[in-house]
Design a protein around this motif. Sequence first.
Motif, PDB file in Angstrom:
ATOM      1  N   GLU A  39       0.831  -1.211   0.000  1.00 34.07           N
ATOM      2  CA  GLU A  39       0.000   0.000   0.000  1.00 34.07           C
ATOM      3  C   GLU A  39       0.857   1.250   0.000  1.00 34.07           C
ATOM      4  N   ASP A  40       1.897   1.260   0.876  1.00 36.21           N
ATOM      5  CA  ASP A  40       2.793   2.414   0.931  1.00 36.21           C
ATOM      6  C   ASP A  40       3.576   2.560  -0.369  1.00 36.21           C
ATOM      7  N   ALA A  42       2.688   1.761  -3.327  1.00 32.03           N
ATOM      8  CA  ALA A  42       1.801   2.330  -4.339  1.00 32.03           C
ATOM      9  C   ALA A  42       1.665   3.838  -4.144  1.00 32.03           C
ATOM     10  N   LYS A  43       1.608   4.279  -2.908  1.00 35.57           N
ATOM     11  CA  LYS A  43       1.510   5.711  -2.626  1.00 35.57           C
ATOM     12  C   LYS A  43       2.771   6.445  -3.080  1.00 35.57           C
ATOM     13  N   LYS A  45       4.842   5.554  -5.429  1.00 39.56           N
ATOM     14  CA  LYS A  45       4.912   5.570  -6.885  1.00 39.56           C
ATOM     15  C   LYS A  45       3.954   6.604  -7.463  1.00 39.56           C
ATOM     16  N   THR A  46       2.790   6.723  -6.853  1.00 44.55           N
ATOM     17  CA  THR A  46       1.822   7.713  -7.329  1.00 44.55           C
ATOM     18  C   THR A  46       2.362   9.126  -7.118  1.00 44.55           C
ATOM     19  N   ALA A  47       2.959   9.350  -5.961  1.00 44.44           N
ATOM     20  CA  ALA A  47       3.513  10.675  -5.645  1.00 44.44           C
ATOM     21  C   ALA A  47       4.801  10.945  -6.415  1.00 44.44           C
ATOM     22  N   GLY A  48       5.493   9.887  -6.806  1.00 44.77           N
ATOM     23  CA  GLY A  48       6.753  10.039  -7.527  1.00 44.77           C
ATOM     24  C   GLY A  48       7.927  10.385  -6.639  1.00 44.77           C
ATOM     25  N   HIS A  79      12.988   2.118  -7.969  1.00 43.89           N
ATOM     26  CA  HIS A  79      11.678   2.440  -8.542  1.00 43.89           C
ATOM     27  C   HIS A  79      11.656   3.776  -9.284  1.00 43.89           C
ATOM     28  N   LEU A  81      12.286   6.935  -8.255  1.00 43.17           N
ATOM     29  CA  LEU A  81      11.581   7.975  -7.516  1.00 43.17           C
ATOM     30  C   LEU A  81      12.522   9.094  -7.076  1.00 43.17           C
TER      31      LEU A  81
END
Length: 534
Positions: A39-40, A42-43, A45-48, A79, A81
């Motif tokens: 879950e974290d 995914a967060k 990756k979404t935030a970059g 990843h 980021l």
Amino acid sequence: MKHIILSLLLFAQVVSACSQIKNLPETSNNEKAQTPSQEDMAKFKTAGLVRYSNFGAKGDGKTDDMEAIAATHAFANEHGLTVKADEGFTYYIGGKSRSAIIRTNTDFGTASFIIDDTQVESRNTQVFIVSSNHQPYPLEGVSSLKRNQEKIDVTLPGSCIITVVDSNVKRYIRYGPNQNTGSSQTDIFIVDKNGNIDMNAPIIWDFDQITKITALPIDETELKITGGRFTTIANQAESKYTYYARGIAIKRSNVVVDGLEHRVTGEGDHGAPYGGFIDVSDCSYVTVKNTTLTGHKMYQTIGSAGVTVSMGTYDITVNRALNVSFINCKQTNDINDSRYWGIIGSNYSKNLLYDNCTFSRFDAHMGVANATIRNSTLGHQGINAIGSGTFIVENSTVYSRNFINLRSDYGSTWQGNLVIRDCVFVPANGRQVSASLISGSYSGQHNFGYACYMPEYITIENLHIDDSNHPENYQGPAIFANFNPQMTDDSYLEKYPYVKTKEVSLKNVTTASGKELRVSDNTFMFKDVKIADN
């Protein structure tokens, strides 16, 4: 989110989570960082982006956060980021032998970092290493090279940095208190995918033999490192040549460092020298801008010749690097305070630039090809250079004893041209000295491993010399210092002849004393130099 687990007593609780990490080559000592939950992850990756606190950094200025910092970068590298420091945090970094590998954009922001060097496991472990996604590899099919060669017969995956060594030939055989037996002939240059050499940074030696040659692909995308307030608590080691490398090592091409600050505290009456908080090596196209650095306190030791020497200690080093620029940079301490060593040292590098910098020193140590200083102010250690190509100083003020010092420990050699334009020279920061623009020393009796040259053509245009405070019997400023007081007539024989300047072109050179610029105290040595007064 779970915090990073540092206690071995709790290690068993995170074995299953750690097993999710497929490959973390950046983590050292075989330790694995805590993996975020799905879950974290995914967060992030979404935030970059990912923050140090996501991996357990406390940021209280007391808890050692190095494990969390290293783990954050390892995850970001995996990843793709951005790493962002937590605003208002103060990260303490102790002496553990641990590096954080940076391969993605990093924003240190306004966060503070305390690097404690009072007790380190390894003085050679950098805190951060800006690393390429590529690795150097042996270059096959090249057995020799010539100076200024324009092409090599290779096909490459893209533009590469070529590093070549001939260990059979020794150059830079140092003379004086830090004398040595020289270093293997080394060169570094850029080649495109078709083998064409970038002639803005040409090959400077003939290589009749090559003992090692490697190619390192150049990273095409720009990596940015921004912000950060770093403070080093200085080491308390014995004052000898055991250099500390505890900062940010840049080993990747196409990097911009913007807005960083570095300060030093805790310096006492002894300590080991530093090799540069920002250490640029084996790369090209690096820019450091809007950055504040600090000169280190100067300590003494016994040199290789058995006499007392002051140890060079740096906040910037550039080694085997090309196209490195410092723009709008300054230092925290007084550039004319002689208790502190000059801020930069460089070796085997090409195309160095200072633009709008206020530093105590520029230094080309074991040779630089092409250098430019413009819109800048240089302090008590001034401009020190040996090397080749074109050296340009323009729209700058110099406060050292001489405008440019050609380093005598490496033969006072510059094989190329020198341009001084629109500058001000304040000899010895206004102390009483007999001023000279270009200093050096050359006896002609020592083999440096190469023929030694003075700049072939020197252009001096729109230079004001503030020699208002001068000694009695002052004859006026000289172009050249007395490089060899023993050379007063033809009876003096140089075993290794010095190649003198052919011509000096002068235009609008003024002095505060009103005295004319003259050639040298040693008129015999420079009798064949043509002076063109325009």
